[in-house]
Scaffold this motif. Structure first.
Motif, PDB file in Angstrom:
ATOM      1  N   UNK A 124      72.594 -28.979 -61.541  1.00 31.83           N
ATOM      2  CA  UNK A 124      72.836 -29.258 -62.955  1.00 31.83           C
ATOM      3  C   UNK A 124      73.026 -30.750 -63.191  1.00 31.83           C
ATOM      4  N   UNK A 125      72.294 -31.225 -64.184  1.00 29.34           N
ATOM      5  CA  UNK A 125      72.445 -32.589 -64.678  1.00 29.34           C
ATOM      6  C   UNK A 125      72.539 -32.473 -66.191  1.00 29.34           C
ATOM      7  N   UNK A 126      73.734 -32.416 -66.718  1.00 29.94           N
ATOM      8  CA  UNK A 126      73.924 -32.246 -68.149  1.00 29.94           C
ATOM      9  C   UNK A 126      73.343 -30.926 -68.603  1.00 29.94           C
ATOM     10  N   UNK A 127      72.381 -30.965 -69.523  1.00 33.91           N
ATOM     11  CA  UNK A 127      71.763 -29.745 -70.042  1.00 33.91           C
ATOM     12  C   UNK A 127      70.645 -29.200 -69.165  1.00 33.91           C
ATOM     13  N   UNK A 128      70.208 -29.979 -68.190  1.00 35.28           N
ATOM     14  CA  UNK A 128      69.190 -29.495 -67.266  1.00 35.28           C
ATOM     15  C   UNK A 128      69.865 -28.634 -66.202  1.00 35.28           C
ATOM     16  N   UNK A 129      69.336 -27.441 -66.006  1.00 39.03           N
ATOM     17  CA  UNK A 129      69.863 -26.555 -64.977  1.00 39.03           C
ATOM     18  C   UNK A 129      68.680 -25.944 -64.248  1.00 39.03           C
ATOM     19  N   UNK A 130      68.686 -26.067 -62.920  1.00 45.20           N
ATOM     20  CA  UNK A 130      67.623 -25.526 -62.084  1.00 45.20           C
ATOM     21  C   UNK A 130      68.251 -24.542 -61.114  1.00 45.20           C
ATOM     22  N   UNK A 131      67.739 -23.308 -61.106  1.00 47.14           N
ATOM     23  CA  UNK A 131      68.220 -22.301 -60.163  1.00 47.14           C
ATOM     24  C   UNK A 131      67.211 -22.193 -59.023  1.00 47.14           C
ATOM     25  N   UNK A 132      67.720 -22.077 -57.805  1.00 45.20           N
ATOM     26  CA  UNK A 132      66.869 -22.014 -56.623  1.00 45.20           C
ATOM     27  C   UNK A 132      67.074 -20.672 -55.935  1.00 45.20           C
ATOM     28  N   UNK A 133      65.974 -19.997 -55.641  1.00 46.58           N
ATOM     29  CA  UNK A 133      66.045 -18.719 -54.936  1.00 46.58           C
ATOM     30  C   UNK A 133      65.118 -18.730 -53.733  1.00 46.58           C
ATOM     31  N   UNK A 134      65.578 -18.144 -52.643  1.00 46.06           N
ATOM     32  CA  UNK A 134      64.737 -17.936 -51.467  1.00 46.06           C
ATOM     33  C   UNK A 134      64.464 -16.445 -51.296  1.00 46.06           C
ATOM     34  N   UNK A 135      64.639 -15.683 -52.377  1.00 47.98           N
ATOM     35  CA  UNK A 135      64.428 -14.234 -52.361  1.00 47.98           C
ATOM     36  C   UNK A 135      65.371 -13.554 -51.372  1.00 47.98           C
ATOM     37  N   UNK A 136      66.552 -14.124 -51.226  1.00 45.39           N
ATOM     38  CA  UNK A 136      67.554 -13.552 -50.338  1.00 45.39           C
ATOM     39  C   UNK A 136      67.321 -13.852 -48.867  1.00 45.39           C
ATOM     40  N   UNK A 137      66.276 -14.628 -48.557  1.00 49.49           N
ATOM     41  CA  UNK A 137      65.934 -14.899 -47.158  1.00 49.49           C
ATOM     42  C   UNK A 137      66.863 -15.911 -46.499  1.00 49.49           C
ATOM     43  N   UNK A 138      67.218 -16.981 -47.241  1.00 52.04           N
ATOM     44  CA  UNK A 138      68.054 -18.020 -46.633  1.00 52.04           C
ATOM     45  C   UNK A 138      68.838 -18.799 -47.682  1.00 52.04           C
ATOM     46  N   UNK A 139      70.037 -18.317 -48.016  1.00 47.29           N
ATOM     47  CA  UNK A 139      70.881 -19.081 -48.940  1.00 47.29           C
ATOM     48  C   UNK A 139      71.162 -20.506 -48.445  1.00 47.29           C
ATOM     49  N   UNK A 140      71.132 -20.702 -47.119  1.00 47.68           N
ATOM     50  CA  UNK A 140      71.384 -22.036 -46.559  1.00 47.68           C
ATOM     51  C   UNK A 140      70.292 -23.013 -46.980  1.00 47.68           C
ATOM     52  N   UNK A 141      69.036 -22.574 -46.954  1.00 48.49           N
ATOM     53  CA  UNK A 141      67.933 -23.438 -47.388  1.00 48.49           C
ATOM     54  C   UNK A 141      68.075 -23.762 -48.873  1.00 48.49           C
ATOM     55  N   UNK A 142      68.466 -22.766 -49.665  1.00 45.24           N
ATOM     56  CA  UNK A 142      68.667 -22.995 -51.103  1.00 45.24           C
ATOM     57  C   UNK A 142      69.748 -24.047 -51.331  1.00 45.24           C
ATOM     58  N   UNK A 143      70.824 -23.988 -50.539  1.00 42.79           N
ATOM     59  CA  UNK A 143      71.904 -24.978 -50.682  1.00 42.79           C
ATOM     60  C   UNK A 143      71.430 -26.373 -50.304  1.00 42.79           C
ATOM     61  N   UNK A 144      70.587 -26.468 -49.263  1.00 44.86           N
ATOM     62  CA  UNK A 144      70.060 -27.776 -48.846  1.00 44.86           C
ATOM     63  C   UNK A 144      69.138 -28.354 -49.926  1.00 44.86           C
TER      64      UNK A 144
END
Length: 197
Positions: A124-144
Motif C-alpha cells: 500500500x502506498x496511499x490509495x494504491x493497494x496491490x494484493x499478491x497471491x501465489x494461489x496458496x503455494x508460497x506465502x513466503x514468496x508473496x511476502x518477499x
C-alpha cells in the motif's frame, strides 16, 4: 500445468462482519492483517482463550469483539466472511462444514483446498493497494514480492493518483474519449526510459 484461477477482489470490510475462530497466533495474525488494511473492520473472534496481544487490539479498535466460548453454528449468523484460525485441522474442518452449510465464505488457515478466498500480501502506498497471491503455494514468496514492490513504488504516487482523480472529474465527453485522454496523460508512467521525456 495448473494456473492461478483466482479472481482478485477488494472487500469493503467496514461494511462486512468477519468471524475469526481462534484466539492464538494465527487468529491474531489474521485480525491484524484485516485491521491494518481497514481499521474500521467489524471482527468477532470466538475462542476458548485469547493471546494478550489479541485482547490488546480491543483497546485500539472498537469494532473488534472477543467472545470466550467454543465455536457453534450460531456464531455464523450475520457474518459475511469466516476465518478458521486454529492449529487443529479437524476442528477447522468442522468450522468449514458449518460455514459451507450457512453459505458463508471461509478461509481455513494453512489449508488452501478449504479456502474460498485467501488473505494475500498487500502493498500500500496511499490509495494504491496491490494484493499478491501465489494461489496458496508460497506465502513466503508473496511476502518477499511485497517487500520489493513496497520499496520500488515511490511514496509520491499517492499525490499523482489524487491529481489524476481531479483531472478525471473535470474531463468532458463520453466514456471512450475520457479513457483516451487519461491513457494519454498516464502514458509516461509506462513509457520506457529510453524514449525519454
Amino acid at each position: 500445468m495448473e494456473e492461478n484461477q483466482l479472481f482478485p477482489v477488494f472487500f469493503k470490510l467496514h461494511r462486512l462482519h468477519v468471524l475469526v475462530v481462534g484466539g492464538g497466533n494465527v487468529g491474531l495474525e489474521k485480525a491484524n492483517a484485516m485491521l491494518e488494511n481497514c481499521p474500521g473492520a467489524t471482527i468477532t473472534v470466538v475462542a476458548l482463550q485469547f493471546l494478550p496481544a489479541l485482547e490488546e487490539l480491543t483497546h485500539h479498535y472498537p469494532n473488534i469483539t472477543l467472545i470466550q466460548k467454543s465455536f457453534s453454528c450460531g456464531d455464523l449468523l450475520g457474518k459475511d466472511l469466516v476465518i478458521a484460525a486454529t492449529n487443529n485441522r479437524e476442528f477447522n474442518y468442522n468450522v468449514w462444514e458449518k460455514a459451507k452449510c450457512s453459505k458463508v465464505l471461509i478461509n481455513v488457515a494453512d489449508t488452501p483446498d478449504l479456502c474460498d478466498f485467501y488473505l494475500g500480501s498487500v502493498v500500500q502506498k496511499g490509495n494504491l493497494k496491490i494484493a499478491i497471491s501465489t494461489n496458496g503455494k508460497s506465502p513466503t514468496v508473496a511476502k518477499r514480492l511485497k517487500q520489493v514492490l513496497q520499496e520500488a513504488i515511490p511514496d509520491t504516487l499517492d499525490e499523482v493518483l489524487n491529481k489524476l482523480s481531479l483531472i478525471r472529474d473535470k474531463l468532458k465527453g463520453d466514456f471512450a474519449s475520457k479513457v483516451k485522454k487519461l491513457n494519454s496523460i498516464t502514458d509516461i508512467l509506462v513509457r520506457p526510459e529510453s524514449e525519454g521525456v
